[in-house]
Each structure stands twice: as C-alpha cells, then as structure tokens.
Design a protein around this motif. Structure first.
Motif, short mmCIF file in Angstrom:
data_model
loop_
_atom_site.label_atom_id
_atom_site.label_comp_id
_atom_site.label_asym_id
_atom_site.label_seq_id
_atom_site.Cartn_x
_atom_site.Cartn_y
_atom_site.Cartn_z
N LEU A 218 0.83 -1.20 0.00
CA LEU A 218 0.00 0.00 0.00
C LEU A 218 0.87 1.25 0.00
O LEU A 218 0.53 2.26 -0.64
CB LEU A 218 -0.90 0.02 1.24
CG LEU A 218 -1.86 -1.16 1.46
CD1 LEU A 218 -2.80 -0.86 2.62
CD2 LEU A 218 -2.64 -1.48 0.20
N GLU A 219 1.98 1.19 0.72
CA GLU A 219 2.89 2.33 0.78
C GLU A 219 3.35 2.75 -0.62
O GLU A 219 3.60 3.92 -0.88
CB GLU A 219 4.10 1.97 1.65
CG GLU A 219 5.14 3.07 1.73
CD GLU A 219 6.43 2.59 2.37
OE1 GLU A 219 7.38 3.38 2.43
OE2 GLU A 219 6.50 1.41 2.80
N HIS A 220 3.44 1.79 -1.51
CA HIS A 220 3.92 2.07 -2.86
C HIS A 220 2.81 2.15 -3.89
O HIS A 220 3.08 2.12 -5.08
CB HIS A 220 4.93 1.00 -3.26
CG HIS A 220 6.19 1.03 -2.45
ND1 HIS A 220 7.33 1.70 -2.83
CD2 HIS A 220 6.48 0.48 -1.25
CE1 HIS A 220 8.27 1.56 -1.91
NE2 HIS A 220 7.78 0.81 -0.94
N GLY A 221 1.56 2.25 -3.45
CA GLY A 221 0.48 2.52 -4.38
C GLY A 221 -0.41 1.37 -4.76
O GLY A 221 -1.28 1.53 -5.61
N ALA A 222 -0.23 0.20 -4.15
CA ALA A 222 -1.07 -0.94 -4.50
C ALA A 222 -2.41 -0.87 -3.76
O ALA A 222 -2.56 -0.17 -2.76
CB ALA A 222 -0.36 -2.25 -4.16
N VAL A 223 -3.38 -1.61 -4.28
CA VAL A 223 -4.68 -1.78 -3.63
C VAL A 223 -4.77 -3.23 -3.16
O VAL A 223 -4.49 -4.16 -3.92
CB VAL A 223 -5.84 -1.43 -4.58
CG1 VAL A 223 -7.17 -1.95 -4.02
CG2 VAL A 223 -5.91 0.07 -4.80
N TRP A 224 -5.17 -3.39 -1.91
CA TRP A 224 -5.26 -4.71 -1.29
C TRP A 224 -6.74 -5.04 -1.11
O TRP A 224 -7.48 -4.32 -0.43
CB TRP A 224 -4.55 -4.68 0.04
CG TRP A 224 -4.50 -5.96 0.81
CD1 TRP A 224 -4.66 -7.23 0.34
CD2 TRP A 224 -4.26 -6.09 2.22
NE1 TRP A 224 -4.53 -8.15 1.34
CE2 TRP A 224 -4.27 -7.49 2.52
CE3 TRP A 224 -4.00 -5.19 3.25
CZ2 TRP A 224 -4.07 -7.97 3.80
CZ3 TRP A 224 -3.79 -5.67 4.53
CH2 TRP A 224 -3.82 -7.04 4.80
N ILE A 225 -7.20 -6.11 -1.73
CA ILE A 225 -8.59 -6.55 -1.63
C ILE A 225 -8.65 -7.76 -0.71
O ILE A 225 -7.93 -8.74 -0.92
CB ILE A 225 -9.17 -6.89 -3.01
CG1 ILE A 225 -9.11 -5.65 -3.92
CG2 ILE A 225 -10.59 -7.40 -2.89
CD1 ILE A 225 -9.61 -5.90 -5.33
N THR A 226 -9.49 -7.67 0.31
CA THR A 226 -9.58 -8.75 1.29
C THR A 226 -11.05 -9.15 1.49
O THR A 226 -11.97 -8.40 1.15
CB THR A 226 -8.99 -8.30 2.64
OG1 THR A 226 -9.63 -7.08 3.07
CG2 THR A 226 -7.49 -8.03 2.52
N TYR A 227 -11.24 -10.34 2.05
CA TYR A 227 -12.60 -10.84 2.28
C TYR A 227 -12.60 -11.74 3.51
O TYR A 227 -11.58 -12.32 3.89
CB TYR A 227 -13.09 -11.62 1.05
CG TYR A 227 -12.21 -12.78 0.65
CD1 TYR A 227 -12.48 -14.08 1.11
CD2 TYR A 227 -11.10 -12.59 -0.16
CE1 TYR A 227 -11.67 -15.15 0.77
CE2 TYR A 227 -10.27 -13.65 -0.51
CZ TYR A 227 -10.56 -14.91 -0.05
OH TYR A 227 -9.74 -15.97 -0.38
N ASN A 228 -13.76 -11.85 4.14
CA ASN A 228 -13.87 -12.73 5.30
C ASN A 228 -14.70 -13.97 4.96
O ASN A 228 -15.04 -14.19 3.79
CB ASN A 228 -14.44 -11.97 6.51
CG ASN A 228 -15.86 -11.50 6.29
OD1 ASN A 228 -16.57 -11.96 5.39
ND2 ASN A 228 -16.31 -10.56 7.13
N GLY A 229 -15.06 -14.73 5.98
CA GLY A 229 -15.73 -16.00 5.75
C GLY A 229 -17.15 -15.89 5.24
O GLY A 229 -17.73 -16.91 4.82
N THR A 230 -17.73 -14.69 5.25
CA THR A 230 -19.10 -14.54 4.76
C THR A 230 -19.15 -14.29 3.26
O THR A 230 -20.24 -14.29 2.68
CB THR A 230 -19.83 -13.39 5.50
OG1 THR A 230 -19.16 -12.15 5.19
CG2 THR A 230 -19.80 -13.60 7.00
N ALA A 231 -18.02 -14.07 2.63
CA ALA A 231 -18.00 -13.87 1.18
C ALA A 231 -18.32 -15.18 0.48
O ALA A 231 -17.84 -16.25 0.87
CB ALA A 231 -16.63 -13.35 0.73
N THR A 232 -19.12 -15.11 -0.56
CA THR A 232 -19.50 -16.33 -1.29
C THR A 232 -18.38 -16.76 -2.22
O THR A 232 -17.51 -15.95 -2.59
CB THR A 232 -20.77 -16.09 -2.11
OG1 THR A 232 -20.48 -15.14 -3.16
CG2 THR A 232 -21.90 -15.54 -1.24
N ALA A 233 -18.41 -18.02 -2.61
CA ALA A 233 -17.41 -18.54 -3.55
C ALA A 233 -17.49 -17.79 -4.87
O ALA A 233 -16.46 -17.53 -5.53
CB ALA A 233 -17.63 -20.03 -3.77
#
Length: 251
Positions: free
Chosen positions: A162-177
């Motif tokens: 992130l410090e260098h400009g990236a976007v981090w996409i994350t998800y938890n256990g409620t996200a569907t397949a």
C-alpha cells in the motif's frame, strides 16, 4: 597519456553545471555556477523560493569551502540530496492536492496520511484498523502484480505494498465462492493489486489503499471498480520504483 585533472578546490558539479573541455575534448573540469545563476536555474525549474534559498545557501558554503570537512566528491552529493528532498516534498504536495480533488467513492473511509508512519519494521505491529490502510510496514513487501493469495498474509508485508500505491482486496468468511472468484479474476487482470482472506475483518469485502478503505457486501457492487480505478496506483507512492514482484512469494 593525458591525465584527467582534478576539479578545482571550489569546484562543484551542480545540476547543469557549465563544463570546460579538457585537452582530449572530453569534459574534465567542472566550472561551478555562481550562486545567483544557480538560484535562477532552480527557479526556472519551478523550485519553490524557500527551497531555492536553502539549497543556494548550502551551495555557497560548498563553493566557499565552508564544507571543506567533506570529501570533495561529496559536495555535489549534498546538494543533490537537498534537491531530492525538495522533489520528494513537492511530489507529496502534488499527491495531496490530487487526493483532495479526487471525488470520494460512496462509503469510503479516509485517514490523514500524515498520521500513518512509514518506518519499516521486522516484527509485528498493532495497526489501529483491520485491514490496515497504513502504518509501519515490514521491510519487504508481498508480490502485488495482480496476485491472489488463498491464505492469510502478514499485515505488515501487505502494508508495504500500500505504501507504494497498491490496492489490497480482502474478504472474510461470509463472502460467497462466486464473489471470491469474481474478485480474483479482477485482481489478476490489474497490476498493483493483491488479494487475500482476512477472517477478522468486519466487512464482507474490503478494498484498502494507503489512507483509504471501502467495505462492500458483494463483488458485484459497482463501487469495487470505482475504488480500483481511483487508487491503482494509489494516492501515496513513496517510492515509485517498487517492483511488483518481491521476495515474499505468493502461496
């Protein structure tokens, strides 16, 4: 054999210093600019006046021997360092202006980037938000060349991205397949992004850039694309030379 002459005692190769050719026709001796000419050169390049005065003051010390304690070849390095400092801060000013002018994505949370430290660490850090949007990063970064991690990764390594400009996409256990598959496809097509599960986050899907974060319930939410478009590469690129591939490989 003609030997190259050493620069004169008060010589300095500043930016675009005038040179006089040696006997072989090559530039062997550097003729320093006057402080006045150096100042005008800096102003012509758009350097703010306060930085002009600062660098010219040091420039005068170098030419007058005020920094004689330094090895001669390091005089120019000092001035170059000051010029680099100005360029860095000017770049940050432009980034802040651009970030302030950029329309916010609906529901986006924003943090004051001046409160997010950049000090690199080797151990764990207790970031105040999950996933973190800044703060002390690890000295190494994760691969972020449209990389999908199927297991959790260290916050500190991801924050370095992130410090260098990236976007981090994350998800938890409620996200569907279906959502996970859709996000993975988007990430693999987008350089300067990475994706991983973060089971402890409150939002189903979270997108994080340096100082910016958005949570959504579905990968089909149009704000996902809006956030990626706005922040890839992100609003805060401290070092634009970051390679997308790092020593920490994807799993």
């Amino acid at each position: 054999m003609v030997r190259a002459q050493r620069p004169p005692a008060d010589g300095l190769r500043g930016p675009r210093s005038r040179r006089s050719p040696g006997p072989t026709g090559r530039d062997l001796r550097y003729v320093p600019l006057t402080p006045e000419a150096y100042a005008e050169q800096q102003r012509a390049q758009g350097v703010p006046e306060e930085w002009v005065q600062l660098t010219v003051g040091l420039y005068e010390q170098v030419r007058s021997g005020g920094l004689a304690c330094l090895p001669h070849h390091r005089h120019a390095i000092v001035v170059a360092w000051l010029a680099g400092q100005w360029a860095y801060h000017a770049d940050q000013d432009r980034e802040r202006e651009a970030a302030a002018a950029r329309p916010r994505v609906s529901g986006e949370r924003v943090w004051d980037t001046d409160t997010l430290t950049y000090d690199h660490v080797e151990g764990g850090v207790g970031h105040p938000m999950t996933p973190p949007v800044g703060g002390a990063p690890d000295k190494t970064w994760m691969t972020c060349d449209g990389t999908v991690y199927t297991e959790t990764i260290r916050d500190e390594n991801a924050v370095h991205c992130l410090e260098h400009g990236a976007v981090w996409i994350t998800y938890n256990g409620t996200a569907t397949a279906t959502d996970v598959k859709r996000l993975a496809g988007k990430v693999t097509r987008t350089p300067y992004t990475l994706m991983s599960p973060v089971t402890r986050q409150s939002g189903t899907i979270t997108l994080s850039a340096w100082g910016h974060q958005l949570s959504v319930d579905s990968a089909s939410d149009p704000r996902v694309e809006q956030f990626i478009t706005a922040y890839v590469p992100g609003p805060r690129l401290r070092n634009r030379a970051l390679p997308a591939r790092a020593a920490v490989p994807p799993r």
